[in-house]
Scaffold this motif. Structure first.
Motif, short mmCIF file in Angstrom:
data_model
loop_
_atom_site.label_atom_id
_atom_site.label_comp_id
_atom_site.label_asym_id
_atom_site.label_seq_id
_atom_site.Cartn_x
_atom_site.Cartn_y
_atom_site.Cartn_z
N VAL A 1 -19.37 -3.73 -0.76
CA VAL A 1 -19.59 -3.28 0.61
C VAL A 1 -20.57 -4.19 1.34
O VAL A 1 -20.39 -4.50 2.53
CB VAL A 1 -20.10 -1.82 0.62
N LEU A 2 -21.61 -4.64 0.66
CA LEU A 2 -22.67 -5.38 1.33
C LEU A 2 -22.43 -6.89 1.38
O LEU A 2 -22.75 -7.53 2.39
CB LEU A 2 -24.02 -5.10 0.66
N THR A 3 -21.88 -7.47 0.32
CA THR A 3 -21.83 -8.93 0.25
C THR A 3 -20.46 -9.52 -0.03
O THR A 3 -20.37 -10.70 -0.37
CB THR A 3 -22.82 -9.44 -0.82
N ASN A 4 -19.41 -8.74 0.09
CA ASN A 4 -18.07 -9.32 -0.02
C ASN A 4 -17.96 -10.45 1.00
O ASN A 4 -18.27 -10.28 2.18
CB ASN A 4 -17.01 -8.25 0.26
N PRO A 5 -17.57 -11.67 0.57
CA PRO A 5 -17.60 -12.83 1.48
C PRO A 5 -16.72 -12.70 2.71
O PRO A 5 -16.94 -13.41 3.70
CB PRO A 5 -17.14 -13.98 0.58
N VAL A 6 -15.74 -11.79 2.68
CA VAL A 6 -14.84 -11.65 3.82
C VAL A 6 -15.20 -10.43 4.68
O VAL A 6 -15.26 -10.52 5.91
CB VAL A 6 -13.37 -11.54 3.35
N LYS A 7 -15.48 -9.30 4.02
CA LYS A 7 -15.66 -8.06 4.76
C LYS A 7 -17.05 -7.44 4.59
O LYS A 7 -17.31 -6.34 5.06
CB LYS A 7 -14.61 -7.04 4.30
N GLY A 8 -17.97 -8.13 3.90
CA GLY A 8 -19.26 -7.55 3.58
C GLY A 8 -20.12 -7.23 4.80
O GLY A 8 -20.13 -7.99 5.78
N TYR A 9 -20.84 -6.13 4.71
CA TYR A 9 -21.68 -5.65 5.81
C TYR A 9 -22.70 -6.69 6.24
O TYR A 9 -22.95 -6.88 7.43
CB TYR A 9 -22.38 -4.37 5.36
N TYR A 10 -23.32 -7.39 5.28
CA TYR A 10 -24.38 -8.34 5.61
C TYR A 10 -23.89 -9.72 6.00
O TYR A 10 -24.65 -10.52 6.53
CB TYR A 10 -25.33 -8.50 4.42
N VAL A 11 -22.66 -10.02 5.73
CA VAL A 11 -22.21 -11.41 5.80
C VAL A 11 -22.01 -11.90 7.23
O VAL A 11 -22.40 -13.02 7.57
CB VAL A 11 -20.91 -11.59 4.99
N HIS A 12 -21.42 -11.11 8.10
CA HIS A 12 -21.02 -11.61 9.41
C HIS A 12 -21.57 -10.80 10.59
O HIS A 12 -21.02 -10.88 11.68
CB HIS A 12 -19.49 -11.63 9.51
N ARG A 13 -22.64 -10.04 10.38
CA ARG A 13 -23.16 -9.24 11.49
C ARG A 13 -24.67 -9.28 11.54
O ARG A 13 -25.34 -9.57 10.55
CB ARG A 13 -22.67 -7.79 11.38
N ASP A 14 -25.21 -8.97 12.72
CA ASP A 14 -26.65 -8.83 12.90
C ASP A 14 -26.93 -7.34 12.97
O ASP A 14 -26.57 -6.66 13.93
CB ASP A 14 -27.10 -9.52 14.19
N MET A 15 -27.58 -6.82 11.92
CA MET A 15 -27.80 -5.38 11.82
C MET A 15 -29.23 -4.97 12.16
O MET A 15 -29.61 -3.82 12.01
CB MET A 15 -27.45 -4.90 10.40
N LEU A 16 -30.03 -5.92 12.65
CA LEU A 16 -31.43 -5.65 12.92
C LEU A 16 -31.67 -5.25 14.37
O LEU A 16 -30.89 -5.57 15.26
CB LEU A 16 -32.27 -6.90 12.61
#
Length: 444
Positions: free
Chosen positions: A106-121
Protein backbone atom coordinates in the motif's frame (compact mmCIF):
# COMPACT_ATOMS: atom_id res chain seq x y z
CA UNK A 1 20.69 19.05 14.67
CA UNK A 2 21.03 15.63 16.16
CA UNK A 3 22.95 15.11 19.33
CA UNK A 4 24.66 18.15 20.79
CA UNK A 5 25.83 18.66 24.36
CA UNK A 6 24.03 21.16 26.53
CA UNK A 7 25.80 24.20 27.95
CA UNK A 8 29.00 23.18 29.68
CA UNK A 9 29.03 19.64 28.31
CA UNK A 10 31.50 18.16 25.85
CA UNK A 11 29.97 18.29 22.35
CA UNK A 12 29.95 15.51 19.81
CA UNK A 13 32.75 16.36 17.41
CA UNK A 14 33.66 14.54 14.20
CA UNK A 15 36.88 12.60 14.29
CA UNK A 16 39.42 11.76 11.66
CA UNK A 17 41.22 13.80 9.08
CA UNK A 18 39.57 16.89 7.65
CA UNK A 19 36.75 16.91 10.20
CA UNK A 20 34.23 15.91 7.54
CA UNK A 21 30.76 14.91 8.58
CA UNK A 22 27.91 13.29 6.72
CA UNK A 23 24.43 14.40 7.76
CA UNK A 24 22.15 11.54 6.76
CA UNK A 25 18.49 12.48 7.05
CA UNK A 26 16.44 9.34 7.44
CA UNK A 27 13.35 11.48 7.16
CA UNK A 28 12.83 15.20 6.70
CA UNK A 29 9.34 16.09 7.89
CA UNK A 30 8.40 12.50 7.15
CA UNK A 31 9.86 12.46 3.66
CA UNK A 32 8.12 9.25 2.74
CA UNK A 33 8.99 5.68 3.50
CA UNK A 34 12.74 5.88 3.46
CA UNK A 35 14.72 2.66 3.33
CA UNK A 36 11.74 0.76 1.93
CA UNK A 37 14.13 -0.86 -0.53
CA UNK A 38 16.16 -2.20 2.39
CA UNK A 39 14.93 -5.75 2.44
CA UNK A 40 14.44 -7.14 5.93
CA UNK A 41 16.40 -10.34 5.89
CA UNK A 42 14.04 -12.02 8.32
CA UNK A 43 10.69 -10.95 6.92
CA UNK A 44 8.01 -13.42 5.95
CA UNK A 45 7.61 -14.00 2.23
CA UNK A 46 4.77 -15.46 0.22
CA UNK A 47 6.51 -18.77 -0.47
CA UNK A 48 7.10 -19.39 3.23
CA UNK A 49 3.52 -18.58 4.13
CA UNK A 50 2.19 -20.80 1.37
CA UNK A 51 4.35 -23.69 2.55
CA UNK A 52 3.05 -23.30 6.09
CA UNK A 53 -0.64 -23.17 5.23
CA UNK A 54 -2.82 -26.00 6.44
CA UNK A 55 -5.94 -27.25 4.66
CA UNK A 56 -8.33 -25.46 7.00
CA UNK A 57 -10.45 -22.36 6.96
CA UNK A 58 -9.03 -19.04 8.14
CA UNK A 59 -11.21 -17.68 10.92
CA UNK A 60 -12.18 -14.00 11.19
CA UNK A 61 -9.98 -11.99 13.50
CA UNK A 62 -11.70 -10.25 16.39
CA UNK A 63 -9.99 -8.24 19.07
CA UNK A 64 -10.62 -5.15 21.10
CA UNK A 65 -8.91 -2.50 18.98
CA UNK A 66 -11.09 0.29 17.65
CA UNK A 67 -9.57 0.38 14.19
CA UNK A 68 -8.99 -3.23 13.39
CA UNK A 69 -11.99 -5.52 13.46
CA UNK A 70 -14.31 -5.12 10.50
CA UNK A 71 -16.60 -7.94 11.53
CA UNK A 72 -18.86 -5.67 13.61
CA UNK A 73 -19.25 -3.17 10.80
CA UNK A 74 -22.00 -3.37 8.18
CA UNK A 75 -21.05 -5.20 5.04
CA UNK A 76 -20.33 -2.60 2.40
CA UNK A 77 -18.22 -2.25 -0.69
CA UNK A 78 -14.85 -0.58 -0.36
CA UNK A 79 -14.03 1.99 -3.04
CA UNK A 80 -12.40 -0.03 -5.80
CA UNK A 81 -9.05 1.74 -5.89
CA UNK A 82 -6.28 0.47 -8.19
CA UNK A 83 -4.41 -0.72 -5.09
CA UNK A 84 -7.44 -2.66 -3.84
CA UNK A 85 -7.78 -4.38 -7.22
CA UNK A 86 -4.08 -5.24 -7.11
CA UNK A 87 -4.36 -6.68 -3.59
CA UNK A 88 -7.48 -8.70 -4.38
CA UNK A 89 -5.73 -10.26 -7.36
CA UNK A 90 -2.65 -10.95 -5.25
CA UNK A 91 -4.63 -12.61 -2.46
CA UNK A 92 -6.62 -14.70 -4.91
CA UNK A 93 -3.34 -15.90 -6.41
CA UNK A 94 -1.33 -16.61 -3.25
CA UNK A 95 -3.75 -16.59 -0.32
CA UNK A 96 -3.99 -14.25 2.69
CA UNK A 97 -1.08 -11.85 3.17
CA UNK A 98 0.60 -10.54 6.32
CA UNK A 99 -0.10 -7.05 7.60
CA UNK A 100 3.56 -6.29 6.88
CA UNK A 101 3.18 -7.25 3.24
CA UNK A 102 -0.05 -5.25 3.05
CA UNK A 103 1.67 -2.12 4.42
CA UNK A 104 4.61 -2.52 2.06
CA UNK A 105 2.36 -2.83 -0.98
CA UNK A 106 0.00 0.00 0.00
CA UNK A 107 2.73 2.47 0.92
CA UNK A 108 5.66 1.75 -1.40
CA UNK A 109 4.44 -0.22 -4.40
CA UNK A 110 6.44 1.45 -7.23
CA UNK A 111 3.34 1.93 -9.39
CA UNK A 112 0.43 2.50 -7.00
CA UNK A 113 2.08 3.14 -3.61
CA UNK A 114 0.69 5.88 -1.38
CA UNK A 115 4.11 7.48 -0.79
CA UNK A 116 5.55 7.13 -4.26
CA UNK A 117 3.72 9.70 -6.39
CA UNK A 118 1.91 12.10 -4.06
CA UNK A 119 2.53 14.92 -1.61
CA UNK A 120 0.70 13.94 1.57
CA UNK A 121 2.05 16.69 3.84
CA UNK A 122 0.44 19.90 5.06
CA UNK A 123 -3.10 21.14 5.48
CA UNK A 124 -4.12 19.90 2.04
CA UNK A 125 -2.59 16.47 2.68
CA UNK A 126 -3.32 13.75 5.21
CA UNK A 127 -1.11 14.81 8.13
CA UNK A 128 1.11 17.60 9.47
CA UNK A 129 4.42 16.94 11.22
CA UNK A 130 6.21 18.83 13.98
CA UNK A 131 8.44 21.04 11.77
CA UNK A 132 5.34 22.30 9.95
CA UNK A 133 3.47 23.09 13.16
CA UNK A 134 5.94 25.71 14.34
CA UNK A 135 9.28 27.18 13.35
CA UNK A 136 10.39 26.71 16.97
CA UNK A 137 10.74 22.96 16.47
CA UNK A 138 13.61 23.41 14.03
CA UNK A 139 15.14 26.41 15.74
CA UNK A 140 15.78 24.57 19.01
CA UNK A 141 18.37 22.53 17.08
CA UNK A 142 20.33 25.65 16.09
CA UNK A 143 23.22 24.52 18.30
CA UNK A 144 24.21 22.25 15.42
CA UNK A 145 25.81 25.20 13.65
CA UNK A 146 28.22 25.90 16.49
CA UNK A 147 29.37 22.27 16.59
CA UNK A 148 29.74 21.69 12.85
CA UNK A 149 30.76 25.14 11.59
CA UNK A 150 34.39 24.06 11.10
CA UNK A 151 33.49 20.78 9.39
CA UNK A 152 33.05 19.82 5.76
CA UNK A 153 29.37 18.91 5.72
CA UNK A 154 27.40 16.93 3.16
CA UNK A 155 23.73 15.98 3.30
CA UNK A 156 22.42 12.57 2.25
CA UNK A 157 18.68 11.95 1.92
CA UNK A 158 17.38 8.39 1.71
CA UNK A 159 14.09 8.79 -0.14
CA UNK A 160 12.10 6.41 -2.32
CA UNK A 161 9.30 8.81 -3.20
CA UNK A 162 9.83 10.50 -6.55
CA UNK A 163 7.29 13.19 -5.70
CA UNK A 164 8.77 14.04 -2.32
CA UNK A 165 12.35 14.05 -3.60
CA UNK A 166 11.31 16.66 -6.16
CA UNK A 167 9.71 18.77 -3.43
CA UNK A 168 12.84 18.45 -1.30
CA UNK A 169 15.07 19.50 -4.20
CA UNK A 170 12.87 22.50 -4.96
CA UNK A 171 12.96 23.59 -1.30
CA UNK A 172 16.60 22.91 -0.48
CA UNK A 173 18.73 23.39 -3.59
CA UNK A 174 20.12 26.40 -5.39
CA UNK A 175 18.17 27.01 -8.60
CA UNK A 176 21.25 28.32 -10.44
CA UNK A 177 23.06 24.99 -9.96
CA UNK A 178 21.36 22.30 -12.10
CA UNK A 179 20.62 18.97 -10.44
CA UNK A 180 22.49 15.88 -11.60
CA UNK A 181 20.08 13.00 -12.24
CA UNK A 182 20.81 9.33 -12.89
CA UNK A 183 17.82 7.07 -12.29
CA UNK A 184 19.94 3.91 -12.55
CA UNK A 185 22.58 5.00 -10.06
CA UNK A 186 22.48 4.40 -6.29
CA UNK A 187 22.83 8.20 -6.01
CA UNK A 188 19.89 9.08 -8.21
CA UNK A 189 20.08 12.85 -7.71
CA UNK A 190 22.75 15.36 -6.65
CA UNK A 191 22.78 19.06 -6.05
CA UNK A 192 23.93 21.93 -3.87
CA UNK A 193 21.86 23.55 -1.15
CA UNK A 194 21.15 27.27 -1.06
CA UNK A 195 23.90 27.58 1.56
CA UNK A 196 26.42 25.73 -0.61
CA UNK A 197 26.32 22.27 1.00
CA UNK A 198 26.50 19.20 -1.28
CA UNK A 199 23.29 17.14 -1.12
CA UNK A 200 22.56 13.68 -2.52
CA UNK A 201 19.52 11.41 -2.76
CA UNK A 202 19.52 7.61 -2.33
CA UNK A 203 16.91 4.87 -2.24
CA UNK A 204 18.77 2.64 0.21
CA UNK A 205 20.73 3.29 3.39
CA UNK A 206 23.30 0.72 2.27
CA UNK A 207 24.36 3.09 -0.53
CA UNK A 208 25.11 6.04 1.76
CA UNK A 209 28.89 6.42 2.37
CA UNK A 210 30.04 4.95 5.68
CA UNK A 211 31.56 8.06 7.17
CA UNK A 212 31.22 9.96 10.44
CA UNK A 213 27.51 10.65 10.22
CA UNK A 214 24.56 12.06 12.12
CA UNK A 215 21.33 10.26 11.27
CA UNK A 216 17.89 11.79 11.74
CA UNK A 217 14.77 9.63 11.49
CA UNK A 218 11.71 11.82 11.96
CA UNK A 219 8.38 9.98 11.76
CA UNK A 220 10.03 7.22 9.75
CA UNK A 221 9.95 4.03 11.81
CA UNK A 222 6.18 4.25 12.37
CA UNK A 223 5.50 3.52 8.69
CA UNK A 224 7.72 0.46 8.41
CA UNK A 225 5.75 -2.78 7.90
CA UNK A 226 4.68 -4.57 11.09
CA UNK A 227 3.57 -8.14 11.70
CA UNK A 228 0.58 -8.39 14.07
CA UNK A 229 0.03 -11.31 16.43
CA UNK A 230 -2.87 -12.37 18.61
CA UNK A 231 -2.52 -14.75 21.58
CA UNK A 232 -4.92 -17.71 21.31
CA UNK A 233 -5.43 -20.96 23.29
CA UNK A 234 -3.21 -22.61 20.65
CA UNK A 235 -0.43 -20.02 21.07
CA UNK A 236 0.51 -16.96 19.05
CA UNK A 237 -1.24 -16.65 15.70
CA UNK A 238 -0.37 -14.05 13.09
CA UNK A 239 -3.04 -11.66 11.85
CA UNK A 240 -3.40 -11.88 8.07
CA UNK A 241 -5.49 -10.01 5.50
CA UNK A 242 -7.92 -11.90 3.28
CA UNK A 243 -10.85 -11.20 0.99
CA UNK A 244 -14.21 -11.07 2.73
CA UNK A 245 -16.22 -14.05 1.36
CA UNK A 246 -19.43 -12.03 1.64
CA UNK A 247 -18.20 -9.12 -0.52
CA UNK A 248 -15.70 -9.78 -3.29
CA UNK A 249 -13.99 -6.39 -3.15
CA UNK A 250 -13.85 -6.02 0.63
CA UNK A 251 -10.87 -7.03 2.79
CA UNK A 252 -10.94 -8.47 6.30
CA UNK A 253 -8.55 -9.65 9.01
CA UNK A 254 -8.12 -13.38 9.68
CA UNK A 255 -5.88 -15.45 11.95
CA UNK A 256 -3.28 -17.82 10.53
CA UNK A 257 -4.14 -21.47 11.33
CA UNK A 258 -0.61 -22.22 12.54
CA UNK A 259 2.67 -20.61 13.52
CA UNK A 260 4.47 -18.29 11.08
CA UNK A 261 8.19 -17.39 10.94
CA UNK A 262 7.79 -13.83 12.23
CA UNK A 263 6.67 -15.30 15.58
CA UNK A 264 10.40 -15.64 16.33
CA UNK A 265 10.48 -11.89 17.06
CA UNK A 266 8.07 -12.19 20.00
CA UNK A 267 9.78 -12.23 23.39
CA UNK A 268 9.44 -15.51 25.32
CA UNK A 269 8.23 -13.63 28.41
CA UNK A 270 5.71 -11.50 26.52
CA UNK A 271 2.65 -10.79 28.69
CA UNK A 272 0.51 -8.81 26.23
CA UNK A 273 -2.22 -10.64 24.32
CA UNK A 274 -1.65 -8.69 21.11
CA UNK A 275 1.73 -7.52 19.77
CA UNK A 276 3.19 -5.85 16.72
CA UNK A 277 6.74 -6.66 15.58
CA UNK A 278 8.79 -4.93 12.90
CA UNK A 279 11.75 -7.00 11.64
CA UNK A 280 12.67 -4.32 9.10
CA UNK A 281 13.14 -1.78 11.90
CA UNK A 282 15.52 -4.20 13.58
CA UNK A 283 17.60 -4.55 10.42
CA UNK A 284 17.87 -0.77 10.09
CA UNK A 285 18.78 -0.27 13.76
CA UNK A 286 21.52 -2.89 13.47
CA UNK A 287 22.89 -1.17 10.36
CA UNK A 288 22.88 2.24 12.07
CA UNK A 289 24.46 0.80 15.21
CA UNK A 290 27.29 -0.82 13.26
CA UNK A 291 27.94 2.38 11.32
CA UNK A 292 28.03 4.53 14.47
CA UNK A 293 30.30 2.07 16.29
CA UNK A 294 32.66 1.95 13.30
CA UNK A 295 32.86 5.59 12.20
CA UNK A 296 31.31 7.60 15.03
CA UNK A 297 28.41 10.01 14.94
CA UNK A 298 24.95 9.42 16.34
CA UNK A 299 21.31 8.79 15.43
CA UNK A 300 18.21 10.61 16.63
CA UNK A 301 14.85 8.92 16.18
CA UNK A 302 11.68 10.94 16.74
CA UNK A 303 8.36 9.16 16.46
CA UNK A 304 5.08 8.09 17.97
CA UNK A 305 5.66 5.03 20.07
CA UNK A 306 5.95 3.22 23.38
CA UNK A 307 8.45 1.23 25.44
CA UNK A 308 6.99 -2.23 24.92
CA UNK A 309 3.62 -1.56 26.56
CA UNK A 310 1.03 -0.99 23.82
CA UNK A 311 -0.83 -3.62 21.83
CA UNK A 312 -2.81 -2.81 18.67
CA UNK A 313 -1.74 0.55 17.23
CA UNK A 314 -2.12 -0.10 13.48
CA UNK A 315 -4.21 2.74 12.03
CA UNK A 316 -4.76 4.89 8.95
CA UNK A 317 -5.03 8.62 8.35
CA UNK A 318 -6.73 10.42 5.50
CA UNK A 319 -7.50 14.13 5.42
CA UNK A 320 -6.20 14.50 9.00
CA UNK A 321 -8.78 12.00 10.28
CA UNK A 322 -8.58 8.37 11.35
CA UNK A 323 -9.29 6.05 8.46
CA UNK A 324 -10.16 2.32 8.32
CA UNK A 325 -6.90 0.64 7.29
CA UNK A 326 -8.69 -1.80 4.97
CA UNK A 327 -10.91 0.71 3.17
CA UNK A 328 -9.69 2.26 -0.12
CA UNK A 329 -6.05 1.15 0.28
CA UNK A 330 -3.59 3.47 -1.39
CA UNK A 331 -5.52 6.62 -0.52
CA UNK A 332 -4.53 6.88 3.18
CA UNK A 333 -1.39 6.80 5.28
CA UNK A 334 -0.79 3.65 7.34
CA UNK A 335 1.13 3.72 10.60
CA UNK A 336 1.86 1.74 13.76
CA UNK A 337 3.48 3.04 16.95
CA UNK A 338 7.20 2.31 17.30
CA UNK A 339 8.23 -0.18 19.99
CA UNK A 340 11.36 1.51 21.34
CA UNK A 341 12.14 -1.45 23.62
CA UNK A 342 12.54 -3.53 20.46
CA UNK A 343 14.85 -0.94 18.89
CA UNK A 344 16.94 -0.98 22.06
CA UNK A 345 17.25 -4.78 21.94
CA UNK A 346 18.21 -4.69 18.26
CA UNK A 347 21.11 -2.33 19.00
CA UNK A 348 22.47 -5.33 20.95
CA UNK A 349 24.84 -3.22 23.01
CA UNK A 350 26.86 -2.24 19.92
CA UNK A 351 26.14 1.38 20.79
CA UNK A 352 24.59 3.17 23.74
CA UNK A 353 20.91 4.14 23.61
CA UNK A 354 19.04 6.94 25.33
CA UNK A 355 15.28 7.26 25.77
CA UNK A 356 12.63 7.16 24.76
CA UNK A 357 11.67 10.42 26.42
CA UNK A 358 8.58 12.50 25.73
CA UNK A 359 8.75 15.35 23.23
CA UNK A 360 7.73 17.81 25.94
CA UNK A 361 10.79 16.89 28.01
CA UNK A 362 13.17 16.72 25.04
CA UNK A 363 12.24 20.14 23.65
CA UNK A 364 12.33 21.71 27.11
CA UNK A 365 15.85 20.30 27.57
CA UNK A 366 16.75 21.76 24.18
CA UNK A 367 15.70 25.24 25.30
CA UNK A 368 12.35 25.68 23.56
CA UNK A 369 11.06 27.96 26.33
CA UNK A 370 14.02 30.31 25.90
CA UNK A 371 13.62 30.34 22.12
CA UNK A 372 9.89 31.08 22.40
CA UNK A 373 10.59 34.05 24.68
CA UNK A 374 13.14 35.47 22.22
CA UNK A 375 10.70 35.16 19.32
CA UNK A 376 7.84 36.71 21.30
CA UNK A 377 10.02 39.63 22.41
CA UNK A 378 10.97 40.33 18.80
CA UNK A 379 7.43 40.00 17.46
CA UNK A 380 5.16 43.04 17.26
CA UNK A 381 2.31 41.50 15.26
CA UNK A 382 -0.47 40.00 17.43
CA UNK A 383 -1.26 37.35 14.78
CA UNK A 384 2.35 36.13 14.72
CA UNK A 385 2.51 35.99 18.50
CA UNK A 386 -0.70 33.97 18.57
CA UNK A 387 0.69 31.62 15.92
CA UNK A 388 3.85 31.07 17.97
CA UNK A 389 1.88 30.34 21.13
CA UNK A 390 -0.48 27.96 19.35
CA UNK A 391 2.44 26.08 17.79
CA UNK A 392 4.19 25.85 21.15
CA UNK A 393 1.01 24.49 22.73
CA UNK A 394 0.61 21.84 20.03
CA UNK A 395 4.21 20.67 20.48
CA UNK A 396 4.35 20.76 24.28
CA UNK A 397 0.83 20.13 25.59
CA UNK A 398 0.70 16.62 27.12
CA UNK A 399 -2.80 16.16 25.68
CA UNK A 400 -1.55 16.93 22.18
CA UNK A 401 1.96 16.05 20.93
CA UNK A 402 3.84 16.67 24.18
CA UNK A 403 3.50 13.11 25.49
CA UNK A 404 2.52 11.25 22.33
CA UNK A 405 5.77 11.91 20.49
CA UNK A 406 9.05 10.38 21.70
CA UNK A 407 12.78 10.86 21.14
CA UNK A 408 15.32 8.03 21.14
CA UNK A 409 19.06 8.18 20.46
CA UNK A 410 21.94 5.89 19.48
CA UNK A 411 25.53 7.00 20.11
CA UNK A 412 28.96 5.51 20.81
CA UNK A 413 29.54 4.19 24.32
CA UNK A 414 32.57 6.46 24.73
CA UNK A 415 30.35 9.50 24.11
CA UNK A 416 28.61 8.87 27.42
CA UNK A 417 31.64 7.84 29.45
CA UNK A 418 34.52 9.68 27.82
CA UNK A 419 37.71 8.28 26.30
CA UNK A 420 39.72 7.90 29.48
CA UNK A 421 41.54 4.68 30.37
CA UNK A 422 39.53 1.63 31.31
CA UNK A 423 38.11 1.51 34.81
CA UNK A 424 39.07 -1.44 37.00
CA UNK A 425 36.82 -3.12 39.53
CA UNK A 426 38.04 -0.87 42.37
CA UNK A 427 37.19 2.39 40.59
CA UNK A 428 33.80 4.01 40.62
CA UNK A 429 31.90 4.28 37.37
CA UNK A 430 32.13 7.76 35.84
CA UNK A 431 28.98 9.81 35.60
CA UNK A 432 27.54 9.96 32.06
CA UNK A 433 28.31 13.03 30.00
CA UNK A 434 25.24 15.19 29.32
CA UNK A 435 23.59 14.79 25.93
CA UNK A 436 21.42 17.59 24.58
CA UNK A 437 17.71 16.88 24.80
CA UNK A 438 18.23 13.92 27.11
CA UNK A 439 19.82 15.91 29.94
CA UNK A 440 18.31 18.85 31.79
CA UNK A 441 19.33 22.16 30.28
CA UNK A 442 21.79 24.04 32.51
CA UNK A 443 23.26 27.51 32.21
CA UNK A 444 26.87 28.34 32.95
Amino acid sequence: MILLANAGARPLRPRGRGHSVCLCLVCVQRTGVLFSQLRARLRVNEATLKALRLPCTFGPCLWGGRYFSSEKEPVENSPATPMLQHLVYKIKSTGPITVAEYMKEVLTNPVKGYYVHRDMLGEKGDFITSPEISQIFGEVFSQLGSVLKKCDISIHLVEVSQKLSEIQALTLTEEKVPLERDAGSPVYMKGVTKSGIPISWYRDLQDVPKEHSFYVAHEFFDVLPVHKFQKTPQGWREVLIDIDPRVSDKLRFVLAPCATPAEAFIQHDETRDHVEVCPEAGVIIQELSQRIALTGGAALIADYGHDGTKTDTFRGFCGHKLHDVLIAPGTADLTADVDFSYLRRMAQGTVASLGPIKQQTFLKNMGIDVRLKVLLDKSTEPSLRQQLLQGYDMLMNPKKMGERFNFFALLPHQRLHGRSHEINANQSKPSPSPVAGFSELTWQ
